[in-house]
Design an enzyme around this catalytic site. Structure first.
Site, PDB file in Angstrom:
ATOM      1  N   HIS A  26     -44.109  48.183  54.759  1.00 23.51           N
ATOM      2  CA  HIS A  26     -45.255  48.634  55.542  1.00 23.51           C
ATOM      3  C   HIS A  26     -45.930  47.431  56.190  1.00 23.51           C
ATOM      4  O   HIS A  26     -46.062  46.357  55.589  1.00 23.51           O
ATOM      5  CB  HIS A  26     -46.252  49.373  54.649  1.00 23.51           C
ATOM      6  CG  HIS A  26     -47.224  50.218  55.422  1.00 23.51           C
ATOM      7  ND1 HIS A  26     -48.254  49.667  56.160  1.00 23.51           N
ATOM      8  CD2 HIS A  26     -47.322  51.558  55.587  1.00 23.51           C
ATOM      9  CE1 HIS A  26     -48.958  50.630  56.735  1.00 23.51           C
ATOM     10  NE2 HIS A  26     -48.400  51.783  56.410  1.00 23.51           N
ATOM     11  N   HIS A  27     -46.368  47.618  57.433  1.00 29.06           N
ATOM     12  CA  HIS A  27     -46.983  46.521  58.180  1.00 29.06           C
ATOM     13  C   HIS A  27     -48.290  46.052  57.543  1.00 29.06           C
ATOM     14  O   HIS A  27     -48.786  44.963  57.847  1.00 29.06           O
ATOM     15  CB  HIS A  27     -47.245  46.953  59.629  1.00 29.06           C
ATOM     16  CG  HIS A  27     -46.917  45.882  60.628  1.00 29.06           C
ATOM     17  ND1 HIS A  27     -47.391  44.605  60.537  1.00 29.06           N
ATOM     18  CD2 HIS A  27     -46.135  45.904  61.739  1.00 29.06           C
ATOM     19  CE1 HIS A  27     -46.956  43.886  61.550  1.00 29.06           C
ATOM     20  NE2 HIS A  27     -46.179  44.647  62.297  1.00 29.06           N
ATOM     21  N   ALA A  28     -48.865  46.857  56.664  1.00 30.56           N
ATOM     22  CA  ALA A  28     -50.085  46.434  55.981  1.00 30.56           C
ATOM     23  C   ALA A  28     -49.817  45.281  55.025  1.00 30.56           C
ATOM     24  O   ALA A  28     -50.740  44.530  54.682  1.00 30.56           O
ATOM     25  CB  ALA A  28     -50.690  47.605  55.207  1.00 30.56           C
TER      26      ALA A  28
END
Length: 353
Positions: A26-28
């Site tokens: 996830h880009h988070a």
């Protein structure tokens, strides 16, 4: 249903006794450059490297409701200090009050530039998205892109964007869609990582909105238009303006952020037609358990009525284009992948003779 932020799959049964690893993050958690740093840490430069013995690790217990409430209260108490510290850091970087004012003006101008850019929807690139995906790829020699860059006096990223603009032109023409004077707006992520962020996870990415001159038939003219526009966008402060807006989210309560995100999803976006992101990778071979990694191809998700996204990754002298499309809306995704290679060849022929 909660989804994991990180997953890994091992793909076996490939030709020539090869196997592949698919990772999904996830880009988070990380951005592209942080992912490359993590990959270089996990893999080896030396094919004969000896793996260290595994170390014991125990996860922390899941926080209780009281722990979460205490963390939220602590965040609220430290918010004024963090705001003051952020302002002091910005002032220190800029050096003097006049620089602070100039930077503020550049950031404000950048936000205005971003706000004025509204994309026009196209028949295939924008629209409803179904639950299934298609994915394809194209590859090229990084040396070819660098040679074009040197001949034209631009950057490798300019060459890549111009090649993608030419690919969209060919792809849309084959579909019978008009391309005369057509401009496609693409979201172009921009890394703001510095040496201070080396080895750190998290997300240090902002963005620019670039117009791809699909309507320009000549490949060199397309490249010149892309190069000039990217130079203008960098000078306009759009990237730092958007970075300021994203940084402000760190100081907004989660409830307000959630409400804003839901409102955005309901209203939809009309800013971009596509996503193109270029992630430079290591230019030396990496190994896992003594086996050399041959290729690295990116997968970029699609969302918010954008039906096609293109990721570009460089590794060990190769450029890999990973193209993601909506399964139902883009049944001919392979034609776009082929058009990327054709467009880059045309650009090389025109620039290098």
């Amino acid at each position: 249903v909660d989804r994991p932020l990180w997953e890994m799959w091992l793909v076996e049964g490939m030709p020539d006794d090869q196997w592949a690893i698919i990772t999904k993050t996830h880009h988070a958690m990380i951005d592209g450059l942080a992912g490359n740093e993590l990959m270089e840490t996990v893999l080896d430069r030396d094919p004969t490297a000896v793996r260290p013995p595994p170390s014991s690790w125990r996860p922390q217990p899941q926080p209780s409701t009281l722990d979460l409430a205490g963390a939220a209260a602590g965040w609220a108490l430290t918010l004024p200090v963090e705001l003051t510290r952020a302002a002091a850091t910005a002032a220190q970087r800029l050096g003097d009050p006049a620089s602070v004012l100039r930077s503020g003006a550049v950031r404000a101008l950048g936000l205005a530039q971003a706000g004025r850019r509204v994309a026009q929807p196209t028949s295939v690139l924008n629209g409803p998205i179904g639950p299934h995906r298609r994915w394809g790829w194209a590859s090229a020699e990084l040396a070819t892109a660098k040679a074009i860059k040197d001949a034209a006096g631009c950057t490798v990223n300019d060459v890549v964007l111009a090649a993608i603009a030419g690919a969209f032109r060919q792809y849309l023409q084959e579909r019978g869609e008009p391309v005369d004077d057509l401009v496609l707006r693409s979201l172009v992520p921009v890394s703001i990582r510095t040496d201070a962020h080396r080895g750190a996870l998290g997300n240090q990415v902002t963005a620019m909105f670039a117009d791809l001159p699909v309507g320009v038939p000549d490949p060199l003219e397309r490249l010149a238009a892309v190069a000039q526009q990217m130079a203008d966008l960098k000078a306009s402060g759009m990237a730092v303006g958007i970075e300021s807006m994203l940084s402000a989210a760190d100081y907004v309560p989660a409830t307000l952020m959630t409400l804003g995100a839901r409102a955005y999803v309901r209203t939809g976006q009309r800013v971009v037609n596509a996503v193109t992101t270029n992630i430079p990778g290591p230019q030396f071979p990496l190994h896992l358990l003594g086996r050399r990694m041959l290729t690295m191809t990116p997968y970029i998700p699609i969302a918010e009525s954008v039906r096609i996204s293109i990721g570009i990754a460089s590794y060990d002298g190769q450029l890999a284009f990973g193209v993601t499309g909506d399964y139902d809306a883009v049944p001919d995704l392979d034609r776009l992948c082929e058009a990327i290679g054709t467009s880059l060849d045309e650009l090389a022929a025109a620039a290098l003779g």
